[in-house]
Scaffold this active site. Structure first.
Site, PDB file in Angstrom:
ATOM      1  N   GLU A   1      -3.601  11.902 -14.489  1.00 20.69           N
ATOM      2  CA  GLU A   1      -4.297  10.637 -14.273  1.00 20.69           C
ATOM      3  C   GLU A   1      -5.209  10.283 -15.447  1.00 20.69           C
ATOM      4  OE1 GLU A   1      -5.323   9.729  -9.948  1.00 20.69           O
ATOM      5  OE2 GLU A   1      -5.357  11.928  -9.979  1.00 20.69           O
TER       6      GLU A   1
ATOM      7  N   SER B   1      -4.062  11.561  -5.621  1.00 25.40           N
ATOM      8  CA  SER B   1      -3.512  11.177  -4.320  1.00 25.40           C
ATOM      9  C   SER B   1      -2.070  10.686  -4.376  1.00 25.40           C
ATOM     10  CB  SER B   1      -4.401  10.093  -3.699  1.00 25.40           C
ATOM     11  OG  SER B   1      -4.493   8.981  -4.575  1.00 25.40           O
TER      12      SER B   1
ATOM     13  N   TYR C   1      -1.571   1.790  -9.242  1.00 26.11           N
ATOM     14  CA  TYR C   1      -2.304   1.495 -10.475  1.00 26.11           C
ATOM     15  C   TYR C   1      -1.800   0.281 -11.262  1.00 26.11           C
ATOM     16  CZ  TYR C   1      -4.559   5.968  -9.707  1.00 26.11           C
ATOM     17  OH  TYR C   1      -5.283   6.994  -9.164  1.00 26.11           O
TER      18      TYR C   1
ATOM     19  N   ARG D   1     -13.652   8.743  -1.004  1.00 25.60           N
ATOM     20  CA  ARG D   1     -12.749   7.778  -0.390  1.00 25.60           C
ATOM     21  C   ARG D   1     -11.765   8.554   0.456  1.00 25.60           C
ATOM     22  NH1 ARG D   1      -9.466   6.274  -4.285  1.00 25.60           N
ATOM     23  NH2 ARG D   1      -7.647   7.073  -3.153  1.00 25.60           N
TER      24      ARG D   1
ATOM     25  N   ASP E   1      -8.446   8.599   2.730  1.00 30.87           N
ATOM     26  CA  ASP E   1      -7.209   7.855   2.982  1.00 30.87           C
ATOM     27  C   ASP E   1      -6.683   8.215   4.365  1.00 30.87           C
ATOM     28  OD1 ASP E   1      -7.469   6.868   0.430  1.00 30.87           O
ATOM     29  OD2 ASP E   1      -6.113   8.335  -0.457  1.00 30.87           O
TER      30      ASP E   1
ATOM     31  N   GLU F   1      -6.054  12.554   3.133  1.00 31.89           N
ATOM     32  CA  GLU F   1      -6.781  13.339   2.130  1.00 31.89           C
ATOM     33  C   GLU F   1      -8.110  12.672   1.822  1.00 31.89           C
ATOM     34  OE1 GLU F   1      -5.116  11.938  -2.091  1.00 31.89           O
ATOM     35  OE2 GLU F   1      -3.625  12.947  -0.838  1.00 31.89           O
TER      36      GLU F   1
ATOM     37  N   ASN G   1     -10.741  11.873  -1.494  1.00 38.67           N
ATOM     38  CA  ASN G   1     -10.895  11.806  -2.952  1.00 38.67           C
ATOM     39  C   ASN G   1     -12.383  11.843  -3.306  1.00 38.67           C
ATOM     40  OD1 ASN G   1      -7.998  11.037  -3.885  1.00 38.67           O
ATOM     41  ND2 ASN G   1      -8.437   9.696  -2.143  1.00 38.67           N
TER      42      ASN G   1
ATOM     43  N   GLY H   1     -11.384   6.061  -8.043  1.00 44.00           N
ATOM     44  CA  GLY H   1     -11.168   5.276  -9.243  1.00 44.00           C
ATOM     45  C   GLY H   1     -12.127   4.103  -9.351  1.00 44.00           C
TER      46      GLY H   1
END
Length: 773
Positions: free
Chosen positions: A481, A611, A677, A716, A718, A730, A732, A736
């Site tokens: 990433e 993720s 993205y 964050r 999900d 999961e 994070n 981002g």
């Protein structure tokens, strides 16, 4: 350390220096060696040398025309050189020693060269366990004031003389004579002043009898002068008794006060000394010894007393570097008796204010002999900061540590193992009005000036003044990433600049791997905060956080443990599942052979990646093996999970509150890396189009997940909402911060602009670290 056997076998006799004109000094930057270098140069000899590190003393030597090379290599030695070694040089590994032996150059100790240079003088040698440097300086000052123009050689720089040596044209030389490693036996004394004697340097002398015997033998070398000793010192008195029985040397004892207490030849009477420039009872005692030495040299008593009283001291001997807004003192005390005397003197001069002592023990052997004594002496301070032992020439001794001293100190005590952290930690603690003293004989000498810079830095870097805070935005990294991280970093960097912070954007991984240079994280120009804009492995897994903690740099986001747990998707599922939170069912595998009985439809994802990195939605069982092999290619572990279908949402958490859930709707296909993205590839709907009760439960679940994993800052979570039920995929820990990122979009819906969100990160992190840079 220097051993008796090598002293006897490895060094040439002092007489071998006769006729030498070129000298090479190994360890030239030390106080004693630099003094010797100056003396040699002053007498017209060629002088060169090496030292392991650059220092202000090396810089001064170079400015005086003495060639000094940094690093020990054996290069630069010439035939005909006399090679002079400080006792800190290990003969078995020194490149200069190896090279000297190859070309047949003789080796000499520093004390041999000093004794050789002093042959034309009447030598007043000042020895003892404590007070040698100050008493030597005072004696020299007394003789100078009386017009006798002596040569003075001190074991530390004397500011008023511009160094450790004061050249003179008179017949007298006043010399600090160290009992360690029998170095004083290379001197030929006319008069000896023994300030006191306690058991020390047991690494060489071993026991009291050996130490006392060495001093007695040295004193017995007196020719033409007297033995002067501090009469209330038990050790000094034992030496005086031995001298009285075995020699005809005149003996004079002294105490603090107006009278000299005589030995066998009676008292020397004189007027009280004027008030001294230096505080402390121990310095008044030192002054008495210096005064008696001046009288032996037939100095005018009144003039000598005035010179002694006006002596302002040596570097690192109760040296006051600053008095406002905080008093900062540098002191060489490294034995319990010295510590006690110095702290009492500081209290005498500065009776008000909190006394903060930063102490570094010197030598394992000395520490082993004095652990209770160190603790008792240091208890004279109000607050003590202890760092690890300075080993000098010694190997560690099992069980000997500064921590053992800390355990015995009754007052407030902080144990900071790394000396390099002391200035920062004490600066965080200190406040105006304090008296801060750095104390010890090792590299603690760097503490006081470093502390001043750190305290000034703390004063100028205020959380309430954004323009004063330096923030290092860390982006890039070495994960899959990386490109996304670069975009996050640029956005954050721009926002910080708009907010008025001193922001710098750096790819720390690239910097470390390309140049091996992490100096950006140390020193007074280090950042007040690291803003983590990195994603994926070595970023969200605790690795980068661990590096920053090693450098003691505050950072945004979760700590090492929470980051590592959240990055491990399998472990996260176990923790959440054990606490009643539904997670996808599935299997954790490390080899494709473990997947024989698995069937589609499933989702395959690497266990420790971002993720959507390496993520595959598998419709057909025939495609499963390929998907697993792809997942295993990212770190060798992957999860094969049930494909939970429903509405995908992501719920950001800031501290202890959840932001509006974001509904994720890819324009085509599944929500993979490209969909996540690529601008415009996914619709992000805020708040998610779900019933209010479901949204509220989603927010509560996100905060609970954040808390269960011990996360900090922003996360964050999900989820999939399937038939009204929440399934957590999961968490994070470094969401981002790009133009397509979910967290900024959710924050915007909650009324937080991107700049306000960035500022929240900064304030949150600094508050968690106590707002200390």
């Amino acid at each position: 350390m220097r051993k008796a056997a090598e002293i006897a076998s490895e060094f040439a006799p002092r007489s071998a220096l006769d006729g030498k004109s070129s000298f090479f000094l190994v360890g030239i930057g030390g106080a004693g060696m630099s003094a010797l270098a100056r003396m040699l140069k002053h007498r017209g000899y060629v002088v060169r040398g090496t030292d392991s590190t650059f220092s202000p003393e090396v810089e001064r030597l170079r400015s005086e025309g003495i060639e000094v090379k940094i690093g020990h290599s054996g290069d630069g030695l010439h035939e005909g050189d006399a090679v002079i070694l400080t006792d800190a040089i290990d003969l078995s590994i020194s490149p200069e020693v190896v090279r000297s032996r190859e070309i047949g150059l003789p080796l000499f100790r520093r004390s041999q060269a000093l004794g050789w240079l002093l042959k034309p003088y009447k030598v007043i040698a000042v020895t003892g366990t404590h007070g040698k440097t100050t008493t030597t300086g005072m004696t020299g000052a007394g003789l100078i004031a009386a017009g006798l123009d002596p040569l003075v050689v001190v074991g530390a720089s004397i500011p008023e003389w511009g160094g450790p040596v004061r050249e003179g044209k008179g017949e007298w030389a006043v010399v600090e004579a160290c009992e360690a490693y029998d170095s004083f036996h290379d001197l030929d004394p006319h008069t000896v002043v023994l300030t006191n004697l306690e058991l020390d340097h047991t690494d060489f002398h071993g026991n009291w009898e050996n130490l006392k015997g060495s001093v007695v033998r040295f004193v017995s070398k007196i020719e033409g002068g007297s033995f002067i000793y501090y009469a209330t010192s038990p050790g000094g008195s034992e030496v005086a008794e031995a001298i009285h029985h075995d020699t005809k040397i005149p003996i004079t004892g002294y105490v603090e006060g107006p009278l000299g207490i005589g030995g066998k030849d009676g008292p020397l009477t004189h007027k009280p000394l004027p008030p001294l420039a230096l505080p402390g009872e121990h310095n008044r005692i030192n002054a008495e010894g210096a005064f008696h030495a001046c009288l032996v040299a037939d100095a005018d008593a009144d003039l000598a007393a005035q010179g002694i009283a006006s002596f302002t001291g040596a570097e690192r001997r109760l040296q006051v570097l600053q008095e406002s807004p905080i008093t900062v003192i540098d002191d060489y005390a490294h034995h319990p008796t010295e510590i006690e005397a110095s702290l009492q003197a500081i209290r005498e001069r500065f009776p008000r204010g909190r006394l903060v002592v930063a102490f570094q023990p010197h030598l394992y052997s000395r520490t082993a002999d004095n652990i209770p004594g160190f603790a008792k002496a240091l208890d004279l301070g109000d607050v003590v900061f202890l760092t690890d032992i300075y080993p000098a020439r010694e190997d560690p001794i099992p069980g000997i540590s500064s921590a053992r001293i800390a355990e015995l100190i009754n007052n407030e005590c902080h144990y900071i193992p790394s000396r390099y952290l002391l200035p920062r930690k004490v600066a965080e603690f200190a406040k105006p009005g304090d008296i801060v003293v750095g104390m010890g004989a090792g590299n603690i000498a760097e503490f006081a000036p470093d502390f001043i810079r750190e305290f000034d830095r703390k004063s100028s870097h205020q959380v309430s003044q954004p323009e004063s805070l330096a923030i290092l935005v860390l982006a890039g990294g070495d994960s899959s990433e990386r490109e996304v991280s670069i975009l996050s970093g640029r956005a954050i960097h721009a926002a910080l600049q708009e907010l008025g912070f001193k922001s710098k954007l750096v790819d720390l991984t690239e910097l470390a791997l390309s140049k091996g240079d992490l100096s950006i994280l140390i020193g007074e120009d280090r950042p007040d905060l690291a803003f983590l804009a990195t994603h994926g492995t070595h970023a969200e897994d605790g690795a980068l956080q661990g590096l920053l903690e090693l450098f003691h740099i505050p950072y945004t986001g979760s700590g090492i443990q929470a980051s590592a747990i959240a990055m491990d998707k399998n472990l996260t599922k176990q923790i959440l599942g054990a606490n009643g939170i539904r997670v996808p069912q599935g299997k954790f595998i490390k080899a494709s052979s473990e997947a024989r009985e698995l069937t589609a439809p499933v989702v395959v994802k690497p266990n420790q990646e971002g993720s959507t990195v390496g993520l595959t939605f598998v419709e057909q069982t025939s495609e499963l093996l390929k998907a697993i092999e792809r997942g295993l290619s990212y770190g060798g572990e992957c999860l094969v999970e049930e494909w939970v279908r429903g509405v995908e949402i992501s719920v950001p958490v800031l501290g202890d509150r959840a932001l509006p859930p974001v509904e994720i709707v890819p324009n085509a296909g599944a929500y993979d890396f490209a969909a996540k993205y690529t601008p415009g590839a996914t619709n992000e709907i805020v708040p998610a189009r779900l019933p209010g009760a479901v949204l509220e439960r989603a927010q509560e679940t996100a905060v609970r997940c954040h808390t269960l994993l011990g996360c900090q800052g922003a996360t964050r979570t999900d989820m999939i909402v399937s038939d009204g039920e929440l399934v957590v995929l999961e968490i994070n820990t470094l969401p981002g911060m790009t133009g397509t990122s979910l967290l900024p979009n959710s924050a915007r819906a909650a009324g937080l602009s991107f700049n306000e969100l960035v500022k929240w990160f900064v304030v949150d992190a600094l508050e968690r670290y106590g707002a200390k840079a």
